[in-house]
Design a protein around this motif. Structure first.
Motif, mmCIF file in Angstrom:
data_model
loop_
_atom_site.group_PDB
_atom_site.id
_atom_site.type_symbol
_atom_site.label_atom_id
_atom_site.label_comp_id
_atom_site.label_asym_id
_atom_site.label_seq_id
_atom_site.Cartn_x
_atom_site.Cartn_y
_atom_site.Cartn_z
ATOM 1 N N VAL A 197 0.834 -1.201 0.000
ATOM 2 C CA VAL A 197 0.000 0.000 0.000
ATOM 3 C C VAL A 197 0.872 1.255 0.000
ATOM 4 C CG1 VAL A 197 -1.677 1.329 1.345
ATOM 5 C CG2 VAL A 197 -1.967 -1.136 1.088
ATOM 6 N N GLY A 198 1.979 1.215 0.736
ATOM 7 C CA GLY A 198 2.905 2.349 0.728
ATOM 8 C C GLY A 198 3.489 2.585 -0.650
ATOM 9 N N TYR A 199 3.869 1.505 -1.338
ATOM 10 C CA TYR A 199 4.364 1.632 -2.708
ATOM 11 C C TYR A 199 3.284 2.194 -3.629
ATOM 12 C CZ TYR A 199 8.372 -1.261 -1.365
ATOM 13 O OH TYR A 199 9.507 -1.754 -0.768
ATOM 14 N N LEU A 200 2.034 1.747 -3.422
ATOM 15 C CA LEU A 200 0.925 2.225 -4.244
ATOM 16 C C LEU A 200 0.740 3.729 -4.087
ATOM 17 C CD1 LEU A 200 -1.636 1.839 -5.989
ATOM 18 C CD2 LEU A 200 -2.869 1.275 -3.884
ATOM 19 N N VAL A 201 0.724 4.200 -2.849
ATOM 20 C CA VAL A 201 0.544 5.631 -2.601
ATOM 21 C C VAL A 201 1.726 6.421 -3.160
ATOM 22 C CG1 VAL A 201 0.337 7.388 -0.794
ATOM 23 C CG2 VAL A 201 -0.882 5.228 -0.564
ATOM 24 N N GLY A 202 2.929 5.904 -2.962
ATOM 25 C CA GLY A 202 4.110 6.597 -3.477
ATOM 26 C C GLY A 202 4.102 6.710 -4.995
ATOM 27 N N MET A 203 3.772 5.625 -5.676
ATOM 28 C CA MET A 203 3.724 5.664 -7.137
ATOM 29 C C MET A 203 2.605 6.569 -7.634
ATOM 30 S SD MET A 203 6.251 4.062 -8.262
ATOM 31 C CE MET A 203 5.749 4.189 -9.981
ATOM 32 N N LEU A 204 1.496 6.595 -6.893
ATOM 33 C CA LEU A 204 0.397 7.489 -7.279
ATOM 34 C C LEU A 204 0.836 8.947 -7.197
ATOM 35 C CD1 LEU A 204 -2.587 7.622 -8.094
ATOM 36 C CD2 LEU A 204 -3.156 7.732 -5.653
ATOM 37 N N LEU A 205 1.593 9.290 -6.152
ATOM 38 C CA LEU A 205 2.108 10.658 -6.024
ATOM 39 C C LEU A 205 3.102 10.978 -7.131
ATOM 40 C CD1 LEU A 205 2.615 10.865 -2.148
ATOM 41 C CD2 LEU A 205 0.805 11.939 -3.498
ATOM 42 N N VAL A 206 3.972 10.023 -7.449
ATOM 43 C CA VAL A 206 4.962 10.243 -8.517
ATOM 44 C C VAL A 206 4.273 10.436 -9.863
ATOM 45 C CG1 VAL A 206 6.838 9.168 -9.808
ATOM 46 C CG2 VAL A 206 6.808 9.022 -7.317
ATOM 47 N N HIS A 207 3.299 9.577 -10.166
ATOM 48 C CA HIS A 207 2.571 9.707 -11.427
ATOM 49 C C HIS A 207 1.792 11.020 -11.489
ATOM 50 C CE1 HIS A 207 2.518 5.062 -12.245
ATOM 51 N NE2 HIS A 207 3.719 5.591 -12.294
ATOM 52 N N SER A 208 1.233 11.450 -10.366
ATOM 53 C CA SER A 208 0.496 12.708 -10.333
ATOM 54 C C SER A 208 1.424 13.890 -10.601
ATOM 55 C CB SER A 208 -0.191 12.883 -8.970
ATOM 56 O OG SER A 208 -1.095 11.833 -8.717
ATOM 57 N N LEU A 209 2.617 13.849 -10.010
ATOM 58 C CA LEU A 209 3.593 14.918 -10.246
ATOM 59 C C LEU A 209 4.023 14.956 -11.703
ATOM 60 C CD1 LEU A 209 5.435 17.144 -9.170
ATOM 61 C CD2 LEU A 209 7.114 15.373 -8.571
ATOM 62 N N GLU A 210 4.296 13.786 -12.280
ATOM 63 C CA GLU A 210 4.698 13.741 -13.685
ATOM 64 C C GLU A 210 3.586 14.249 -14.594
ATOM 65 O OE1 GLU A 210 5.714 9.686 -14.240
ATOM 66 O OE2 GLU A 210 7.735 9.876 -13.389
ATOM 67 N N ARG A 211 2.353 13.860 -14.287
ATOM 68 C CA ARG A 211 1.237 14.317 -15.105
ATOM 69 C C ARG A 211 1.067 15.833 -14.994
ATOM 70 N NH1 ARG A 211 -3.358 12.112 -17.466
ATOM 71 N NH2 ARG A 211 -2.766 10.025 -16.760
ATOM 72 N N MET A 216 1.312 21.216 -17.411
ATOM 73 C CA MET A 216 1.823 22.584 -17.423
ATOM 74 C C MET A 216 2.581 22.881 -18.719
ATOM 75 S SD MET A 216 2.097 25.529 -16.148
ATOM 76 C CE MET A 216 1.368 25.278 -14.532
ATOM 77 N N ASP A 217 3.385 21.933 -19.183
ATOM 78 C CA ASP A 217 4.101 22.136 -20.450
ATOM 79 C C ASP A 217 3.128 22.288 -21.612
ATOM 80 O OD1 ASP A 217 6.497 21.954 -19.112
ATOM 81 O OD2 ASP A 217 6.769 19.811 -19.519
ATOM 82 N N ALA A 218 2.074 21.470 -21.622
ATOM 83 C CA ALA A 218 1.087 21.568 -22.695
ATOM 84 C C ALA A 218 0.356 22.908 -22.654
ATOM 85 C CB ALA A 218 0.081 20.416 -22.578
ATOM 86 N N MET A 219 0.047 23.399 -21.461
ATOM 87 C CA MET A 219 -0.637 24.684 -21.341
ATOM 88 C C MET A 219 0.265 25.831 -21.788
ATOM 89 S SD MET A 219 -2.645 24.118 -17.720
ATOM 90 C CE MET A 219 -3.288 25.776 -17.708
ATOM 91 N N LYS A 220 1.556 25.759 -21.440
ATOM 92 C CA LYS A 220 2.481 26.806 -21.873
ATOM 93 C C LYS A 220 2.621 26.825 -23.390
ATOM 94 C CE LYS A 220 5.245 27.075 -17.641
ATOM 95 N NZ LYS A 220 6.592 26.861 -17.028
ATOM 96 N N CYS A 221 2.579 25.637 -24.009
ATOM 97 C CA CYS A 221 2.642 25.575 -25.473
ATOM 98 C C CYS A 221 1.429 26.240 -26.125
ATOM 99 C CB CYS A 221 2.741 24.116 -25.932
ATOM 100 S SG CYS A 221 4.319 23.333 -25.564
ATOM 101 N N ARG A 222 0.345 26.311 -25.369
ATOM 102 C CA ARG A 222 -0.879 26.942 -25.880
ATOM 103 C C ARG A 222 -1.018 28.388 -25.409
ATOM 104 N NH1 ARG A 222 -1.379 21.656 -25.462
ATOM 105 N NH2 ARG A 222 -2.735 20.475 -26.863
ATOM 106 N N GLY A 223 0.063 28.955 -24.883
ATOM 107 C CA GLY A 223 0.056 30.371 -24.539
ATOM 108 C C GLY A 223 -0.407 30.695 -23.139
ATOM 109 N N TYR A 224 -0.443 29.721 -22.248
ATOM 110 C CA TYR A 224 -0.901 29.984 -20.883
ATOM 111 C C TYR A 224 0.115 30.848 -20.143
ATOM 112 C CZ TYR A 224 -2.171 29.130 -16.015
ATOM 113 O OH TYR A 224 -2.509 29.277 -14.701
ATOM 114 N N LYS A 225 -0.369 31.924 -19.503
ATOM 115 C CA LYS A 225 0.495 32.852 -18.771
ATOM 116 C C LYS A 225 -0.017 33.095 -17.353
ATOM 117 C CE LYS A 225 2.008 35.267 -22.957
ATOM 118 N NZ LYS A 225 2.099 36.600 -23.637
#
Length: 260
Positions: A197-211, A216-225
């Motif tokens: 369960v600890g690994y599950l929560v940790g990976m969920l946090l890592v995947h959330s950060l990566e997403r 944010m990169d996709a929004m900046k490509c579309r002119g987000y300021k």
């Protein structure tokens, strides 16, 4: 119009209370936010039991007008009361004053009991009002209403992003759980289970950060300021002015009764 935006679809299905369409749904979202804020301040700052009972009665009446589902609403209020019950039970024994009774040598004061009852009335009145006026609108509409009221942009953006990606994170969690079950994982009270369960929560946090970084990169490509442009219109209509004519005198009475 705000009415049309209120019923627009969003990804998180659990953001609104189950209720039938009522007069409250046709009120301007900004008006509902302002009204419940003033009501909460008036109730929380009151120290008169008659005012608190009047506030609780009016909040329950608003919940009836909003046609909230009775069982689900009551379940939410009871959950809040259970969260506060330890505080309410301890106040009579920790507040000095006239002793009403004694348990195991600890005197329970009258002042503490009255204070606990006052806190319970305030909390229930505010919760009923929030469920009736704010809980019946979508979280996205609430975010746009806050933006129209010139609330801090970061607060509005945080709310809108949270609502948008709650379901995405939930789906990621379900996918990872299915992968664990496919490997014959069974939830048990064991060291292996807690480690998994600890690994599950940790990976969920890592995947959330990566997403979040990819988003944010996709929004900046579309002119987000750092600013969202609101395309919806929120205009006060006849029912909003009628609602104001009822609320303003009531608030004056609610506040004025504290000085009698």
């Amino acid at each position: 119009m705000a009415k049309n935006f209120e019923h627009s679809g969003t990804s998180w299905k659990g953001q609104r209370l189950k209720h039938d369409e009522s007069l409250v749904d046709h009120l301007d979202p900004r008006m509902r936010v302002i009204t419940v804020s003033i009501f909460a301040l008036a109730v929380v700052l009151s120290h008169d039991f008659f005012v608190l009972l009047l506030g609780l009665f009016s909040a329950v009446a608003m919940a009836v007008v909003a046609q909230l589902n009775f069982k689900r609403t009551l379940r939410r209020v009871i959950a809040m009361d259970l969260f506060m019950i330890f505080l309410i039970l301890m106040l009579p024994f920790t507040t000095p004053g006239e002793a009403l009774f004694t348990i195991a040598g600890l005197p329970a004061s009258k002042e503490g009991l009255l204070h606990a009852l006052m806190i319970a009335l305030k909390a229930n009145a505010v919760v009923f009002a929030l469920l009736a006026l704010i809980g019946t609108m979508s979280a996205t509409t609430l975010g746009h209403a806050m933006a129209h009221l010139r609330m801090p942009d970061k607060l509005v953006h945080l709310l809108l992003f949270t609502v948008r990606y709650l379901d995405v994170i939930g789906q990621e969690y379900k996918r990872m759980r299915r992968a664990m079950q496919a490997r014959a994982f069974v939830m048990q009270a064991s060291k292996h289970t807690w480690r998994s369960v600890g690994y599950l929560v940790g990976m969920l946090l890592v995947h959330s950060l990566e997403r979040s970084e990819r988003i944010m990169d996709a929004m900046k490509c579309r002119g987000y300021k750092g600013q969202f442009y609101l395309m919806d219109d929120m205009v006060l209509q006849r029912q909003d002015f009628l609602f104001m004519t009822l609320c303003v005198p009531f608030f004056f009475v609610l506040i004025g009764l504290n000085f009698l």
